[in-house]
Design an enzyme around this catalytic site. Sequence first.
Site, PDB file in Angstrom:
ATOM      1  N   ILE A  88      -7.324  -5.091   8.032  1.00  0.00           N
ATOM      2  CA  ILE A  88      -8.401  -4.283   7.805  1.00  0.00           C
ATOM      3  C   ILE A  88      -9.217  -5.019   6.733  1.00  0.00           C
ATOM      4  O   ILE A  88     -10.588  -4.475   6.609  1.00  0.00           O
ATOM      5  CB  ILE A  88      -7.863  -2.995   7.424  1.00  0.00           C
ATOM      6  N   TYR A 147       0.988  -1.377   0.115  1.00  0.00           N
ATOM      7  CA  TYR A 147      -0.138  -0.024  -0.033  1.00  0.00           C
ATOM      8  C   TYR A 147       0.749   1.314   0.054  1.00  0.00           C
ATOM      9  O   TYR A 147       1.640   1.442   0.809  1.00  0.00           O
ATOM     10  CB  TYR A 147      -0.866  -0.052   1.291  1.00  0.00           C
ATOM     11  N   ASP A 149      -1.690  -6.207   9.556  1.00  0.00           N
ATOM     12  CA  ASP A 149      -2.669  -5.445   8.977  1.00  0.00           C
ATOM     13  C   ASP A 149      -4.090  -6.101   8.456  1.00  0.00           C
ATOM     14  O   ASP A 149      -3.795  -6.530   7.320  1.00  0.00           O
ATOM     15  CB  ASP A 149      -2.158  -4.108   8.223  1.00  0.00           C
ATOM     16  N   LYS A 191     -13.136  -0.444   5.677  1.00  0.00           N
ATOM     17  CA  LYS A 191     -13.435  -1.547   4.566  1.00  0.00           C
ATOM     18  C   LYS A 191     -14.512  -2.427   4.600  1.00  0.00           C
ATOM     19  O   LYS A 191     -15.127  -2.535   3.804  1.00  0.00           O
ATOM     20  CB  LYS A 191     -12.069  -2.128   4.220  1.00  0.00           C
TER      21      LYS A 191
END
Length: 468
Positions: free
Chosen positions: A230, A143, A228, A270
Site C-alpha cells: 500500500i 504495523y 502488502d 497512502k
Amino acid sequence: MLSAKATCNSHGQDSSYFLGWEEYENNPYHPVDNPNGIIQMGLAENQLSFDLLESWLGNNPNASGFTAQSVASFRELALFQDYHGLPAFKNALVDFMSEIRDNKVTFNPNNLVLTAGATSANETLMFCLADPGDAFLIPTPYYPGFDRDLKWRTGAEIVPIRCSSSNGFRITESALQDAYQQAQNKNLKVKGVLVTNPSNPLGTSLSLHELELLVKFISINNLHLISDEIYSGTVFSAPGFVSIMEVLKNKDLMDSEVAKRVHIVYSLSKDLGLPGFRIGAIYSNDDAVVSAATKMSSFGLISSQTQYLLSQILSDKQFTKHYLIENRRRLKQRHEMMEKALQKTGIRCLKGNSGLFSWVDMRCLLSAQTFEGEMELWKKIVYEVGLNISPGSSCHCSEPGWFRVCFANMSKETLVLAMQRLSTFAETVKKANHNHQRPPLNSRKSKSLPKWVFSLSFTTGRSGKNDA
C-alpha cells in the site's frame, strides 16, 4: 449476554499504539484554539498532496456523477450493486498499479478483488488462506493494526520473524528459519508469510535479495506469501521500489504454482491520501482465491459512486504521472526536513526511502535500555512534550528505544513546532543524564499506564529482551 468474540480482549485496541491516539483525541493540538495540545505524529496519513486532488476536482466538476449534467450516471450508480466492481474502475486501478511500478509488470483486472480498504483486504485473505489456529510469519517490527486485522475475527495466529537493528532490520534466512521452527515448536501450522513492502513502520522498501529469499522460502515450504504494497507509490529515493510481481516475472514464475500462492494487497489510502474513501484491493493469480475473496467482499463493498469518481481521476494519465512525481518530491522534502531537525538534536533515524514516517532511534534518551524504559520515555513524550508517536514495542520490535514518527499528516509549521518541542525535551534529558539525574515527571500532566499496555504491547523480562 454477548458473544465470546464481542467480549474478548484480542482486538488489540488496548495497545499503546491506540492509547496514544486516545490521548491525542482528548487534547488535540490547534495553533489557535489549543496551542499546547498534543500533536498527532502517530497517524500515517498523507496530506502533502491533497491540493493536487482538489485542483483536479475543481477542473473536472462532472467527475462525481452527481451533477445536473450527469443525471443518467447518478441513476446507474445508485442502482449498481455488483460486488465484482465497476469495470472502468478496476481497469483504471490496475493501470495505476503498473504505472507505480514503472510499467515493468502488468495486472489483469480479472484477478483483482475490490475491498473496503487494505484492512478488509488483509482480513479477507486470512479467511481465504488460513483456518483458526493456523499461523502467518511476519517480520518485526510490524504495523500494530495487524494484531487486529489478521487475528481478531479470523482466529489466525502471528509468529514474529525477529529482525535486528544490526543489519537495518532486514529479513534474513536464519530469521525466517527461526520463526518457522518457533511455530512448529508451538504446534502451529504455518500457512504463509506476510510482509509490508515498503515497510510500515520502517519506511524502507524490501531489497531484491530479501524478495528472492522470500520466494525461495515459500517455494521450499509450500507456503503463501502476502505482499502488502500500500506504500508502493511513496518511494521517494533510492533504492527504488521492487514489487514481488517483478521478481516472479524475472524468475519466469508467473505461470507456476508458486505464483498462485503470491498475493498482493493494495490501497489508495497512502499513495493518494484517501483513507476515508476505503479503496482497497486484493490481487491474486489463484482463481480460487479470487472467487472466494469476491464472495466475501460483499461484506465490505466500495460504493459505486466512489468507484466512478476514482475511475475518472486514475484514467487521467497526465494527472497521475504528475501526481506521482510531485508527491514523491514533497515526501522526500518533508522526510529530510524532519530528519535534519532530529539530527541537530542528536537523534538518528534508520535510513529510509519511503513511507509517511521515519523509524527513529531514541535509545539515547532512555533511562534504562529496557521496554519499561521505553514506555517511560513514551509517556513523557505524550503527556509532557505533547507529541503522539508510536513506541516500537507496539510494533513488536525486539529492541527497546525505537519509535515510529509520522511527518506527512501535518503542516510544515506544525512539524517545526513538534521538532522544537522534542529538541527542548532532549536537551533536558541530556543535561539530567550529564548530572546523573533523571528529569522528574510532571505529575500534573502525566498519567499512569494501565497494565494492559505492557501485556499487549510486548512480553519482556527485566533485561529488555522478548521472552517470546
